[in-house]
Design a protein around this motif. Structure first.
Motif, PDB file in Angstrom:
ATOM      1  N   SER A  77       0.835  -1.196   0.000  1.00 21.91           N
ATOM      2  CA  SER A  77       0.000   0.000   0.000  1.00 21.91           C
ATOM      3  C   SER A  77       0.865   1.240   0.000  1.00 21.91           C
ATOM      4  O   SER A  77       1.911   1.289   0.658  1.00 21.91           O
ATOM      5  N   GLN A  78       0.421   2.246  -0.761  1.00 20.40           N
ATOM      6  CA  GLN A  78       1.041   3.572  -0.760  1.00 20.40           C
ATOM      7  C   GLN A  78       0.070   4.519  -0.069  1.00 20.40           C
ATOM      8  O   GLN A  78      -1.031   4.762  -0.560  1.00 20.40           O
ATOM      9  N   GLY A  79       0.452   5.047   1.082  1.00 20.25           N
ATOM     10  CA  GLY A  79      -0.445   5.911   1.845  1.00 20.25           C
ATOM     11  C   GLY A  79      -0.407   5.536   3.307  1.00 20.25           C
ATOM     12  O   GLY A  79       0.397   4.701   3.733  1.00 20.25           O
ATOM     13  N   THR A  80      -1.284   6.148   4.094  1.00 23.68           N
ATOM     14  CA  THR A  80      -1.343   5.885   5.528  1.00 23.68           C
ATOM     15  C   THR A  80      -2.485   4.928   5.827  1.00 23.68           C
ATOM     16  O   THR A  80      -3.605   5.122   5.359  1.00 23.68           O
ATOM     17  N   ALA A  81      -2.210   3.902   6.619  1.00 28.80           N
ATOM     18  CA  ALA A  81      -3.239   2.969   7.082  1.00 28.80           C
ATOM     19  C   ALA A  81      -3.575   3.326   8.522  1.00 28.80           C
ATOM     20  O   ALA A  81      -2.722   3.211   9.406  1.00 28.80           O
ATOM     21  N   CYS A  82      -4.818   3.749   8.762  1.00 38.60           N
ATOM     22  CA  CYS A  82      -5.244   4.166  10.100  1.00 38.60           C
ATOM     23  C   CYS A  82      -6.374   3.270  10.596  1.00 38.60           C
ATOM     24  O   CYS A  82      -7.438   3.204   9.971  1.00 38.60           O
ATOM     25  N   ALA A  83      -6.157   2.603  11.719  1.00 40.02           N
ATOM     26  CA  ALA A  83      -7.205   1.846  12.397  1.00 40.02           C
ATOM     27  C   ALA A  83      -7.638   2.660  13.608  1.00 40.02           C
ATOM     28  O   ALA A  83      -6.900   2.754  14.593  1.00 40.02           O
ATOM     29  N   LEU A  84      -8.819   3.267  13.533  1.00 41.31           N
ATOM     30  CA  LEU A  84      -9.204   4.274  14.511  1.00 41.31           C
ATOM     31  C   LEU A  84      -9.563   3.698  15.879  1.00 41.31           C
ATOM     32  O   LEU A  84      -9.417   4.373  16.897  1.00 41.31           O
ATOM     33  N   ASN A  85     -10.064   2.454  15.906  1.00 43.23           N
ATOM     34  CA  ASN A  85     -10.506   1.902  17.180  1.00 43.23           C
ATOM     35  C   ASN A  85     -10.005   0.489  17.449  1.00 43.23           C
ATOM     36  O   ASN A  85     -10.473  -0.156  18.394  1.00 43.23           O
ATOM     37  N   ALA A  86      -9.086   0.009  16.623  1.00 42.84           N
ATOM     38  CA  ALA A  86      -8.593  -1.356  16.816  1.00 42.84           C
ATOM     39  C   ALA A  86      -7.170  -1.459  16.269  1.00 42.84           C
ATOM     40  O   ALA A  86      -6.395  -0.506  16.368  1.00 42.84           O
ATOM     41  N   ALA A  87      -6.837  -2.612  15.650  1.00 46.30           N
ATOM     42  CA  ALA A  87      -5.453  -2.938  15.334  1.00 46.30           C
ATOM     43  C   ALA A  87      -5.154  -2.883  13.844  1.00 46.30           C
ATOM     44  O   ALA A  87      -6.043  -3.015  13.003  1.00 46.30           O
ATOM     45  N   VAL A  88      -3.874  -2.721  13.528  1.00 45.18           N
ATOM     46  CA  VAL A  88      -3.339  -2.963  12.190  1.00 45.18           C
ATOM     47  C   VAL A  88      -2.523  -4.244  12.269  1.00 45.18           C
ATOM     48  O   VAL A  88      -1.605  -4.356  13.090  1.00 45.18           O
ATOM     49  N   THR A  89      -2.867  -5.210  11.420  1.00 42.21           N
ATOM     50  CA  THR A  89      -2.179  -6.499  11.395  1.00 42.21           C
ATOM     51  C   THR A  89      -1.481  -6.665  10.058  1.00 42.21           C
ATOM     52  O   THR A  89      -2.087  -6.451   9.002  1.00 42.21           O
ATOM     53  N   LEU A  90      -0.212  -7.074  10.089  1.00 42.11           N
ATOM     54  CA  LEU A  90       0.629  -7.110   8.894  1.00 42.11           C
ATOM     55  C   LEU A  90       1.304  -8.472   8.747  1.00 42.11           C
ATOM     56  O   LEU A  90       1.711  -9.077   9.748  1.00 42.11           O
ATOM     57  N   ILE A  91       1.443  -8.921   7.480  1.00 44.92           N
ATOM     58  CA  ILE A  91       2.174 -10.154   7.192  1.00 44.92           C
ATOM     59  C   ILE A  91       3.005  -9.937   5.921  1.00 44.92           C
ATOM     60  O   ILE A  91       2.454  -9.872   4.820  1.00 44.92           O
ATOM     61  N   ASP A  92       4.307  -9.780   6.073  1.00 44.76           N
ATOM     62  CA  ASP A  92       5.211  -9.630   4.918  1.00 44.76           C
ATOM     63  C   ASP A  92       4.729  -8.553   3.946  1.00 44.76           C
ATOM     64  O   ASP A  92       4.676  -8.768   2.731  1.00 44.76           O
ATOM     65  N   ASN A  93       4.398  -7.392   4.458  1.00 48.17           N
ATOM     66  CA  ASN A  93       3.830  -6.327   3.628  1.00 48.17           C
ATOM     67  C   ASN A  93       4.826  -5.206   3.353  1.00 48.17           C
ATOM     68  O   ASN A  93       5.869  -5.105   3.998  1.00 48.17           O
ATOM     69  N   ALA A  94       4.468  -4.361   2.398  1.00 48.83           N
ATOM     70  CA  ALA A  94       5.237  -3.153   2.100  1.00 48.83           C
ATOM     71  C   ALA A  94       4.279  -1.972   2.139  1.00 48.83           C
ATOM     72  O   ALA A  94       3.415  -1.836   1.261  1.00 48.83           O
ATOM     73  N   LEU A  95       4.409  -1.134   3.159  1.00 46.71           N
ATOM     74  CA  LEU A  95       3.579   0.057   3.312  1.00 46.71           C
ATOM     75  C   LEU A  95       4.478   1.284   3.211  1.00 46.71           C
ATOM     76  O   LEU A  95       5.515   1.350   3.886  1.00 46.71           O
ATOM     77  N   THR A  96       4.071   2.243   2.390  1.00 43.73           N
ATOM     78  CA  THR A  96       4.886   3.438   2.184  1.00 43.73           C
ATOM     79  C   THR A  96       4.039   4.678   2.420  1.00 43.73           C
ATOM     80  O   THR A  96       3.031   4.880   1.733  1.00 43.73           O
ATOM     81  N   SER A  97       4.426   5.489   3.377  1.00 43.06           N
ATOM     82  CA  SER A  97       3.686   6.726   3.649  1.00 43.06           C
ATOM     83  C   SER A  97       3.865   7.708   2.501  1.00 43.06           C
ATOM     84  O   SER A  97       4.825   7.627   1.735  1.00 43.06           O
ATOM     85  N   GLN A  98       2.919   8.617   2.375  1.00 42.61           N
ATOM     86  CA  GLN A  98       2.951   9.650   1.338  1.00 42.61           C
ATOM     87  C   GLN A  98       2.850  11.014   2.019  1.00 42.61           C
ATOM     88  O   GLN A  98       1.752  11.597   2.094  1.00 42.61           O
ATOM     89  N   PRO A  99       3.955  11.521   2.557  1.00 42.57           N
ATOM     90  CA  PRO A  99       3.880  12.711   3.396  1.00 42.57           C
ATOM     91  C   PRO A  99       3.535  14.003   2.681  1.00 42.57           C
ATOM     92  O   PRO A  99       3.160  14.976   3.315  1.00 42.57           O
ATOM     93  N   SER A 100       3.639  14.026   1.363  1.00 46.71           N
ATOM     94  CA  SER A 100       3.312  15.260   0.664  1.00 46.71           C
ATOM     95  C   SER A 100       2.836  14.959  -0.745  1.00 46.71           C
ATOM     96  O   SER A 100       3.145  13.921  -1.322  1.00 46.71           O
ATOM     97  N   CYS A 101       2.051  15.890  -1.280  1.00 41.98           N
ATOM     98  CA  CYS A 101       1.567  15.785  -2.649  1.00 41.98           C
ATOM     99  C   CYS A 101       2.276  16.828  -3.515  1.00 41.98           C
ATOM    100  O   CYS A 101       2.544  17.943  -3.034  1.00 41.98           O
ATOM    101  N   SER A 102       2.528  16.496  -4.752  1.00 40.84           N
ATOM    102  CA  SER A 102       3.000  17.499  -5.695  1.00 40.84           C
ATOM    103  C   SER A 102       1.848  18.387  -6.080  1.00 40.84           C
ATOM    104  O   SER A 102       0.692  17.982  -6.049  1.00 40.84           O
TER     105      SER A 102
END
Length: 206
Positions: free
Chosen positions: A180-205
């Protein structure tokens, strides 16, 4: 996404990784304090690892603000359950059903507008259903301007390739090899990951 934009994953309770997950960005929980599966011989979080810190609590608050703002928008178009096989321009999208799935390729066309936003308002669950499910960005569309607003939980199956911020009221589960490209937010529970690639996108052009 404000102060959450540098985070690859933010959870209310826990972030748990199995295998060689790589999060390019920060990782945080608030008010939970458990972040496991990162370190020598395990997953990698390239930024800071914040468990119930000011930074992670600010990120969680920013996620909630983004969620509420996006949820309050009036849909410009109503879609059927499956996003697969569609090409869409910037807009706010509701659904004829309470849940939504992505089975194949969703193409988001920015129509040469790098500021164009895509908001998908899902009342209950969102999930990818095949390993070939993916979001493709064309025409200047940017992952930082894509929002999946999920009323309960999101599940991204193994091999799926997401683009955009996933904001779920409950939990987010990434299965083996999903990315995934972006932020994954779990507002009231958990984020569970298995061999993943997550990349934040701190700014937009612009």
């Amino acid at each position: 996404m404000g102060l959450a934009s540098t985070f690859g994953a933010v959870a209310s309770s826990t972030i748990t990784s199995t295998g060689a997950t790589v999060i390019t960005g920060d990782c945080g929980t608030c008010p939970g304090t458990s972040i496991t599966g990162f370190g020598a011989g395990a997953g990698t979080c390239t930024g800071s690892i914040d468990s119930d810190t000011t930074a992670s609590c600010n990120a969680e608050a920013a996620c909630l603000t983004a969620y509420n703002n996006a949820e309050a928008l009036v849909p410009t178009e109503t879609l059927s359950t499956d996003l697969g096989g569609q090409t869409l321009g910037p807009g706010v999208y509701g659904f004829t059903t309470v849940d939504a799935v992505l089975s194949t390729t969703l193409t988001l066309n920015g129509t040469s507008n790098p500021n164009g936003q895509f908001v998908f308002q899902v009342s209950t669950t969102f999930q990818t259903t095949t390993a070939t499910a993916q979001v493709v960005l064309i025409g200047g569309a940017q992952a930082c301007n894509v929002y999946f607003i999920v009323g309960s939980s999101a599940t991204i199956v193994g091999g799926s390739q997401m683009q955009g911020n996933i904001l779920a009221s409950a939990s987010i589960a990434f299965q083996g090899g999903a990315s995934s490209q972006g932020t994954a937010c779990a507002l009231n529970a958990a984020v569970t990951l298995i061999d993943n690639a997550l990349t934040s996108q701190p700014s937009c052009s612009t």
